[in-house]
Design a protein around this motif. Structure first.
Motif, PDB file in Angstrom:
ATOM      1  N   SER A 561       8.197  -9.463 -49.339  1.00  0.00           N
ATOM      2  CA  SER A 561       7.413  -9.970 -50.465  1.00  0.00           C
ATOM      3  C   SER A 561       8.015 -11.228 -51.074  1.00  0.00           C
ATOM      4  N   THR A 562       8.962 -11.838 -50.395  1.00  0.00           N
ATOM      5  CA  THR A 562       9.624 -13.042 -50.891  1.00  0.00           C
ATOM      6  C   THR A 562       9.217 -14.230 -50.040  1.00  0.00           C
ATOM      7  N   GLN A 563       8.907 -15.334 -50.702  1.00  0.00           N
ATOM      8  CA  GLN A 563       8.564 -16.567 -49.990  1.00  0.00           C
ATOM      9  C   GLN A 563       9.856 -17.258 -49.577  1.00  0.00           C
ATOM     10  N   HIS A 564      10.095 -17.332 -48.257  1.00  0.00           N
ATOM     11  CA  HIS A 564      11.313 -17.948 -47.726  1.00  0.00           C
ATOM     12  C   HIS A 564      11.102 -19.387 -47.312  1.00  0.00           C
ATOM     13  N   GLN A 565       9.860 -19.845 -47.322  1.00  0.00           N
ATOM     14  CA  GLN A 565       9.574 -21.224 -46.929  1.00  0.00           C
ATOM     15  C   GLN A 565       9.440 -22.089 -48.178  1.00  0.00           C
ATOM     16  N   GLN A 566      10.137 -23.197 -48.172  1.00  0.00           N
ATOM     17  CA  GLN A 566      10.073 -24.114 -49.293  1.00  0.00           C
ATOM     18  C   GLN A 566       8.814 -24.971 -49.205  1.00  0.00           C
ATOM     19  N   HIS A 567       8.308 -25.352 -50.397  1.00  0.00           N
ATOM     20  CA  HIS A 567       7.145 -26.235 -50.510  1.00  0.00           C
ATOM     21  C   HIS A 567       5.921 -25.642 -49.806  1.00  0.00           C
ATOM     22  N   SER A 568       5.752 -24.341 -49.911  1.00  0.00           N
ATOM     23  CA  SER A 568       4.587 -23.680 -49.322  1.00  0.00           C
ATOM     24  C   SER A 568       3.509 -23.528 -50.380  1.00  0.00           C
ATOM     25  N   THR A 569       2.244 -23.730 -49.975  1.00  0.00           N
ATOM     26  CA  THR A 569       1.127 -23.599 -50.902  1.00  0.00           C
ATOM     27  C   THR A 569       0.677 -22.155 -51.058  1.00  0.00           C
ATOM     28  N   SER A 570       1.145 -21.263 -50.199  1.00  0.00           N
ATOM     29  CA  SER A 570       0.758 -19.857 -50.252  1.00  0.00           C
ATOM     30  C   SER A 570       1.917 -19.025 -50.784  1.00  0.00           C
ATOM     31  N   PRO A 571       1.626 -17.995 -51.585  1.00  0.00           N
ATOM     32  CA  PRO A 571       2.719 -17.151 -52.073  1.00  0.00           C
ATOM     33  C   PRO A 571       3.524 -16.527 -50.952  1.00  0.00           C
ATOM     34  N   ALA A 580       4.214  -6.566 -45.016  1.00  0.00           N
ATOM     35  CA  ALA A 580       4.503  -5.969 -46.321  1.00  0.00           C
ATOM     36  C   ALA A 580       3.428  -4.960 -46.702  1.00  0.00           C
ATOM     37  N   THR A 581       2.176  -5.281 -46.438  1.00  0.00           N
ATOM     38  CA  THR A 581       1.088  -4.346 -46.741  1.00  0.00           C
ATOM     39  C   THR A 581       1.198  -3.083 -45.910  1.00  0.00           C
ATOM     40  N   ARG A 582       1.548  -3.253 -44.646  1.00  0.00           N
ATOM     41  CA  ARG A 582       1.703  -2.075 -43.786  1.00  0.00           C
ATOM     42  C   ARG A 582       2.818  -1.171 -44.283  1.00  0.00           C
ATOM     43  N   VAL A 583       3.974  -1.740 -44.653  1.00  0.00           N
ATOM     44  CA  VAL A 583       5.089  -0.937 -45.148  1.00  0.00           C
ATOM     45  C   VAL A 583       4.729  -0.284 -46.472  1.00  0.00           C
ATOM     46  N   ALA A 584       4.016  -1.006 -47.345  1.00  0.00           N
ATOM     47  CA  ALA A 584       3.633  -0.438 -48.638  1.00  0.00           C
ATOM     48  C   ALA A 584       2.671   0.737 -48.463  1.00  0.00           C
ATOM     49  N   LYS A 585       1.707   0.613 -47.547  1.00  0.00           N
ATOM     50  CA  LYS A 585       0.790   1.724 -47.299  1.00  0.00           C
ATOM     51  C   LYS A 585       1.513   2.888 -46.639  1.00  0.00           C
ATOM     52  N   SER A 587       4.690   3.699 -47.033  1.00  0.00           N
ATOM     53  CA  SER A 587       5.644   4.326 -47.955  1.00  0.00           C
ATOM     54  C   SER A 587       5.051   4.614 -49.316  1.00  0.00           C
ATOM     55  N   ASN A 588       3.771   4.265 -49.535  1.00  0.00           N
ATOM     56  CA  ASN A 588       3.111   4.487 -50.814  1.00  0.00           C
ATOM     57  C   ASN A 588       3.847   3.768 -51.947  1.00  0.00           C
ATOM     58  N   LEU A 589       4.138   2.492 -51.722  1.00  0.00           N
ATOM     59  CA  LEU A 589       4.830   1.672 -52.704  1.00  0.00           C
ATOM     60  C   LEU A 589       3.912   0.536 -53.147  1.00  0.00           C
ATOM     61  N   PRO A 590       4.092   0.035 -54.366  1.00  0.00           N
ATOM     62  CA  PRO A 590       3.260  -1.088 -54.822  1.00  0.00           C
ATOM     63  C   PRO A 590       3.711  -2.401 -54.196  1.00  0.00           C
ATOM     64  N   LEU A 591       2.794  -3.345 -54.140  1.00  0.00           N
ATOM     65  CA  LEU A 591       3.085  -4.672 -53.609  1.00  0.00           C
ATOM     66  C   LEU A 591       3.401  -5.612 -54.768  1.00  0.00           C
ATOM     67  N   LYS A 592       4.580  -6.197 -54.728  1.00  0.00           N
ATOM     68  CA  LYS A 592       5.009  -7.102 -55.787  1.00  0.00           C
ATOM     69  C   LYS A 592       5.647  -8.336 -55.173  1.00  0.00           C
ATOM     70  N   ILE A 593       5.269  -9.492 -55.692  1.00  0.00           N
ATOM     71  CA  ILE A 593       5.885 -10.736 -55.273  1.00  0.00           C
ATOM     72  C   ILE A 593       7.304 -10.807 -55.849  1.00  0.00           C
ATOM     73  N   VAL A 594       8.279 -11.111 -55.005  1.00  0.00           N
ATOM     74  CA  VAL A 594       9.674 -11.268 -55.431  1.00  0.00           C
ATOM     75  C   VAL A 594      10.002 -12.750 -55.417  1.00  0.00           C
ATOM     76  N   ARG A 595      10.636 -13.209 -56.447  1.00  0.00           N
ATOM     77  CA  ARG A 595      10.970 -14.618 -56.539  1.00  0.00           C
ATOM     78  C   ARG A 595      11.960 -15.013 -55.465  1.00  0.00           C
ATOM     79  N   SER A 596      11.838 -16.239 -55.033  1.00  0.00           N
ATOM     80  CA  SER A 596      12.734 -16.757 -54.006  1.00  0.00           C
ATOM     81  C   SER A 596      14.124 -16.950 -54.572  1.00  0.00           C
ATOM     82  N   PRO A 597      15.158 -17.096 -53.702  1.00  0.00           N
ATOM     83  CA  PRO A 597      16.534 -17.230 -54.186  1.00  0.00           C
ATOM     84  C   PRO A 597      16.710 -18.348 -55.195  1.00  0.00           C
ATOM     85  N   GLY A 598      15.995 -19.472 -55.061  1.00  0.00           N
ATOM     86  CA  GLY A 598      16.159 -20.578 -55.992  1.00  0.00           C
ATOM     87  C   GLY A 598      15.595 -20.284 -57.362  1.00  0.00           C
TER      88      GLY A 598
END
Length: 635
Positions: A561-571, A580-585, A587-598
């Motif tokens: 759920s983390t964007q590893h590509q810099q200067h990307s127009t997509s989350p 991520a969707t497959r793993v969430a379904k 494991s029955n976990l919610p999908l959340k965007i995680v901020r990139s290291p920067g």
């Protein structure tokens, strides 16, 4: 034919019947009114061989019918270039004059691999016409003769001749000139009964996969508490369709770029052991009356097993898990079809076509059947703008499947698929017996499990209690830790590859040791074996760093759920969002965007490729430890 022609044909037929019955010619002529001089000629026409390989018979007596091709007898006269008419049978006359030209044209049209002179695929009519003109010039045909005295030099005549030759050799023409779809259609509509006939429910089941013809999205929660739409890879739909009733008995939407054997096993397991229940909709949909899958609507169909499984040549269908484990456990026969021969599974292919036409090709984000047919412009942007989500598409598909099973079908005498199954179950005189699993097997949650041999590890010298290792994870139980005499011995473990949190262990003599639970946080969140291997792969590459306090599945989901590509127009990239969707379904976990290291704050542990937040972790030290770089550079 007209009334006069019908009366003439009746008289001719009666005359020929009497003629072959050895009646006298005078009696036949007096009784039918047909001239006695026509009998011999009509008999010869009836005995001629027709183009279909049979004798003409009474067909030759139809008034004005031709039993031999037209032959021009008059000479071809000169004509002006734009003058019309007067050229009937011109090509036949030229070919009769130069028989070797006809042989050359037929060889080129048939494209016989042994005799063809032009090494190209699917010869065009204009190329054949060019060859025809060259042959005529070599024979010395003058410019004042046909076809040089016509406007198009006989091009249209050659086109009709080419069609005639191709139709006369229909099967060979299709096999040598057309693609796999046309070749597959050659096997149907032959007029012969099929070798395998399926008339009872669950005699045979067809399984196939269809790549959904639409761009879909999924909603991720942002750190600010809002939602953002992320595009997914094109998903797959796997369906199991009964051959006789056309009922859909199981299906699954696959969040992967390709279908694997795990997905095929899940569809089979759900169709056999899972009792269908209505889905909780988040959109205003309703099930049709008495609609659903057979396992939930018809009590007798729960746990039903079919006799023959029809698959194609896909790699997922050829896997060891399908042809060995499933076949042996359920006891059915598997028939693999040749690649490209979809006609062996007509019901599932027809079902996919209807689903595509009725659902996915109507969406503004449809991809169409191919880039040149039905693709919507800016489909990806429209999927994001209109929030065409995959979970809502699954709900639409659920209602469509339920509606399909209660829709009357012409092929089964306008019965519904579920009604067709009920008819055989309720009719005791039909002799129909539905093969079902025993009650104990219906409740089995680990169907199609994998059995492997492992070694018990540990030692008194090191003080390590007995355990086993599977996929780089230790497993043990309160029973096993007390059995030090098993260290170094072999155990058999039964693995449910859909839930790796625990496994069942047995001694070599068959005695059960019970369940062994994964150590650490591996036993917290449900995950599949494929997910376990993906996490281990990232750990071996030092992309993920997981401590004993971390839940590996949650850390992996955060990584996806983390964007590893810099200067990307997509989350998130599409493939990453799909995983991520497959793993969430799973494991029955919610999908959340995680901020990139920067974008992370100070309260985070930094690794080479990934940040693991520590806001929820309690430290065992009084103060924050120094970073590795500061310790390394200290002098």
């Amino acid at each position: 034919m007209s009334r006069e022609q019908a009366q003439k044909f009746t008289a001719y037929r009666e005359a020929i019947q009497l003629y072959f019955a050895n009646e006298s010619v005078e009696n036949i002529a007096r009784q039918t009114g047909v001239s006695r001089y026509k009998f011999a000629r009509m008999a010869q026409k009836c005995l001629q061989v027709a183009p279909d390989g049979r004798i003409y018979g009474f067909r030759a007596l139809i008034p004005y019918i031709r039993t031999s091709p037209y032959e021009r007898r008059a000479e071809l006269k000169g004509k002006r270039q734009h003058q019309q008419g007067g050229q009937a049978g011109a090509l036949g006359a030229v070919l009769a004059r130069f028989p070797d030209i006809e042989d050359e044209l037929v060889k080129c049209i048939k494209q016989d691999s042994k005799l063809k002179r032009i090494p190209e695929f699917k010869l065009r009519a204009k190329d054949l016409h060019r060859l025809f003109i060259q042959c005529l010039k070599m024979k010395g045909v003058s410019e004042s003769e046909w076809p040089f005295n016509t406007q198009y030099l006989g091009l249209r005549t050659i086109q009709k001749y080419m069609i005639y030759v191709l139709n006369e050799n229909f099967t060979k023409s299709v096999m040598s000139r057309e693609g796999p779809t046309a070749k597959a259609h050659m096997n149907v509509g032959t007029g012969h009964a099929p070798f395998l006939s399926f008339e009872e429910p669950y005699d045979a089941v067809e399984i196939d996969a269809y790549r959904i013809d639409a761009h879909l999205t999924v909603a991720f929660q942002t750190p600010e508490g809002t939602e953002t739409e992320v595009l997914l890879d094109r998903l797959w739909l796997i369906a199991a369709v009964d051959r006789a009733s056309t009922a859909i008995i199981g299906y699954d939407v696959v969040y992967r770029s390709e279908v694997t054997s795990d997905n095929i096993l899940k569809v089979i397991r759900d169709a056999v052991t899972k009792r269908w229940q209505p889905m909780a909709f988040t959109v205003p949909f309703h099930y049709p009356p008495e609609g659903g899958l057979p396992s939930g609507v018809i009590p007798e169909a729960y746990g039903a097993v079919w006799n023959l499984l029809l698959l194609d040549g896909a790699l997922a269908h050829l896997s060891h898990a399908v042809h060995d484990r499933v076949r042996k456990q359920l006891g059915f026969v598997i028939s693999w079809g040749a690649p490209g021969h979809f006609e062996r599974r007509p019901n599932v292919e027809r079902t996919f076509r209807r689903i595509a036409d009725d659902i996915f090709k109507r969406l503004p984000s449809t991809t169409g059947s191919n880039p040149y047919n039905g693709r919507a412009p800016d489909g990806e942007a429209k999927a994001l703008r209109h929030k065409i989500r995959a979970d809502e598409a699954e709900q639409i598909l659920e209602v469509y499947v339920a509606q399909h099973n209660v829709t009357p079908c012409e092929g089964i005498s306008y019965l519904t698929p579920l009604g067709y199954i009920r008819h055989f179950l309720d009719n005791q005189r039909s002799g129909f017996v539905l093969r079902t699993l025993p009650e104990a097997s219906k409740q089995e949650t680990h169907m199609f499990s994998v059995t492997e041999e492992v070694t018990v590890r540990g030692g008194v010298k090191d003080g390590r209690r007995p355990y086993i290792q599977l996929d780089r994870v230790h497993y043990t139980s309160p029973v096993l830790v007390e059995l030090g005499n098993l260290i170094g011995e072999k155990l058999l473990v039964e693995i449910d590859e859909d839930d790796m949190r625990q496994i069942r262990a047995y001694l070599k003599n068959g005695a059960e040791l019970g369940f062994l639970v994964a150590k650490g946080r591996w036993s917290t969140t449900k995950h599949s074996r494929r997910t376990r291997k993906a996490i281990n792969s990232l750990m071996s590459k030092r992309i993920l760093v997981i401590s004993e306090f971390d839940d590996p599945v949650r850390v992996y989901l955060s990584y996806l759920s983390t964007q590893h590509q810099q200067h990307s127009t997509s989350p998130l990239p599409r493939k990453q969002a799909t995983n991520a969707t497959r793993v969430a379904k799973e494991s029955n976990l919610p999908l959340k965007i995680v901020r990139s290291p920067g974008e992370q704050g100070e309260n985070a542990i930094v690794t080479d490729r990934f940040l693991i937040p520590t806001s929820n972790r309690r430290s065992l030290m009084d103060k924050e430890p120094p970073t590795l770089r500061m310790v390394k550079n200290r002098r």
